[in-house]
Design an enzyme around this catalytic site. Structure first.
Site, PDB file in Angstrom:
ATOM      1  N   HIS A  88     -32.143  33.156 -30.117  1.00 27.46           N
ATOM      2  CA  HIS A  88     -30.975  32.897 -30.460  1.00 27.46           C
ATOM      3  C   HIS A  88     -30.302  34.004 -31.481  1.00 27.46           C
ATOM      4  O   HIS A  88     -31.012  34.312 -32.300  1.00 27.46           O
ATOM      5  CB  HIS A  88     -30.792  31.780 -31.261  1.00 27.46           C
ATOM      6  CG  HIS A  88     -29.543  31.152 -31.603  1.00 27.46           C
ATOM      7  ND1 HIS A  88     -28.380  31.028 -30.478  1.00 27.46           N
ATOM      8  CD2 HIS A  88     -28.783  30.806 -32.684  1.00 27.46           C
ATOM      9  CE1 HIS A  88     -27.404  30.593 -31.106  1.00 27.46           C
ATOM     10  NE2 HIS A  88     -27.654  30.434 -32.399  1.00 27.46           N
ATOM     11  N   HIS A 136     -22.769  32.664 -35.603  1.00 25.01           N
ATOM     12  CA  HIS A 136     -23.327  32.970 -34.299  1.00 25.01           C
ATOM     13  C   HIS A 136     -22.531  31.986 -33.374  1.00 25.01           C
ATOM     14  O   HIS A 136     -21.664  31.066 -33.789  1.00 25.01           O
ATOM     15  CB  HIS A 136     -24.811  32.442 -34.269  1.00 25.01           C
ATOM     16  CG  HIS A 136     -25.276  30.958 -35.071  1.00 25.01           C
ATOM     17  ND1 HIS A 136     -25.559  30.094 -34.315  1.00 25.01           N
ATOM     18  CD2 HIS A 136     -24.965  30.635 -36.268  1.00 25.01           C
ATOM     19  CE1 HIS A 136     -25.777  28.973 -35.060  1.00 25.01           C
ATOM     20  NE2 HIS A 136     -25.434  29.379 -36.356  1.00 25.01           N
ATOM     21  N   CYS A 189     -24.996  33.737 -26.821  1.00 26.68           N
ATOM     22  CA  CYS A 189     -25.004  34.274 -28.323  1.00 26.68           C
ATOM     23  C   CYS A 189     -25.181  35.854 -28.366  1.00 26.68           C
ATOM     24  O   CYS A 189     -24.632  36.358 -29.430  1.00 26.68           O
ATOM     25  CB  CYS A 189     -25.917  33.346 -28.928  1.00 26.68           C
ATOM     26  SG  CYS A 189     -27.853  33.443 -28.417  1.00 26.68           S
TER      27      CYS A 189
END
Length: 259
Positions: free
Chosen positions: A30, A42, A152
Site C-alpha cells: 500500500h 493515500h 494507490c
C-alpha cells in the site's frame, strides 16, 4: 535504502516522500505520500486498500491487515467516495514495515530490484509541489479506483511526478508478470529445451516487461497539472480507452484521451 531493501525509519522521512508498506504474504504493497506531522495521504477504494469488484479481491483482501476493533482516535473514518484519505502513520502502516519508494534510479538498479512497485526511472518534482498535489487531491478526488489501472501506487507516483500513468502499475506487473513471462517465453521452447535456459528466458521477459512498463520509459504518459486533472476527471474529459487485443500478440497499452 539499498539494493535489497528500501526500508527506512520514520525519523528519516520528510514531507513529500512516497512511502509504502508490504502487507501480509507480500502479495501487494500500500502506497501513499507523507505530508508531515505523522500524516499520510493515500488512495483507496471507498476506504478499502484494495478492490477490483472481481474474485481477485479474495486474494488481495486476504493479504491485507485485519480491521481494528476500535477506531483510531486521530483518524476520521473515510466518507468521501473518491477514496483519497488522510491517515496517521500507524493506520497507514497497519502493523507493517515502512519503506520509501525510490525515484530517478539507474536502469541497472531498476532491473536489480526483482519486485516491482519499489522504484522508478522517472524523476520526482520538488517536495512542496508533491505535497500540494496530494493535499489538493485529498480535497478534490482522484477519480475511480482500479487496482490494475489506477491504484494507490499510481496516485503516489502522480503526486511525485505529475505524470498520469495509464495502464498497469509496477506492483500489478509483478503480480501478473511471472505467469505472463512464462507464457510469453513458452514459444521459445523450440530454441532451448533446457530447464535453466527456459528459466533464464522467463526472467528476461519479465525484466523487459517491467522496464518497458515503467512510467519513466512509457511513451503514453502526460504531465497534467493537478487542477486540470481534477476538472477533467469531473467532467469526463479525461478517460482511458482500452485497445483491441490482437489474438497473436500481448496486450497493448491503453491510450490517454483528452477532449
Amino acid at each position: 535504502m539499498g539494493l535489497l531493501s528500501n526500508r527506512v525509519t520514520r525519523e528519516s522521512l520528510k514531507p513529500g516522500d512516497h512511502i509504502y508498506s508490504w502487507r501480509t504474504a507480500y502479495i501487494y504493497a500500500h502506497h501513499g505520500i507523507y505530508v508531515g506531522d505523522d500524516k499520510v495521504i493515500h488512495f483507496t477504494r471507498h476506504g478499502q486498500e484494495v478492490g477490483t469488484g472481481t474474485a481477485l479481491d479474495l486474494l488481495l483482501i486476504s493479504s491485507g491487515p485485519a480491521k481494528p476493533r476500535e477506531s483510531c482516535p486521530t483518524c476520521t473514518a473515510p466518507q468521501e467516495e473518491h477514496g483519497v484519505i488522510s491517515s496517521c502513520m500507524n493506520c497507514f502502516l497497519a502493523g507493517g514495515v515502512l519503506y520509501r519508494f525510490e525515484y530517478a534510479v539507474t536502469p541497472a538498479l531498476f532491473l536489480a530490484k526483482a519486485r516491482g512497485g519499489t522504484c522508478t526511472l522517472a524523476v520526482s518534482d520538488d517536495d512542496d509541489i508533491v505535497v500540494h498535489r496530494a493535499k489538493y487531491l485529498l480535497e478534490n478526488g482522484f477519480g475511480c479506483y482500479n487496482v490494475f489501472k489506477k491504484n494507490c501506487e499510481d496516485f503516489a507516483i502522480y503526486c511525485k511526478t505529475g505524470l498520469l500513468e495509464i495502464g498497469q502499475s509496477g506492483q500489478a506487473v509483478s503480480i501478473i508478470g511471472g505467469p505472463l513471462a512464462a507464457a510469453l517465453s513458452s514459444p521459445l521452447r523450440m530454441v532451448t529445451t533446457n530447464v535453466y535456459g527456459m528459466a533464464a528466458t522467463a526472467v528476461g521477459v519479465y525484466c523487459a516487461s517491467r522496464y518497458m512498463a515503467d512510467i519513466g520509459m512509457r511513451p503514453n504518459v502526460v504531465k497534467v497539472p493537478v487542477e486540470e486533472l481534477t476538472s477533467r476527471l469531473a467532467t469526463g474529459l479525461l478517460q482511458v480507452v482500452e485497445p483491441q487485443i490482437p489474438t497473436n500478440i500481448a496486450r497493448q497499452s491503453p491510450q490517454l484521451v483528452t477532449q
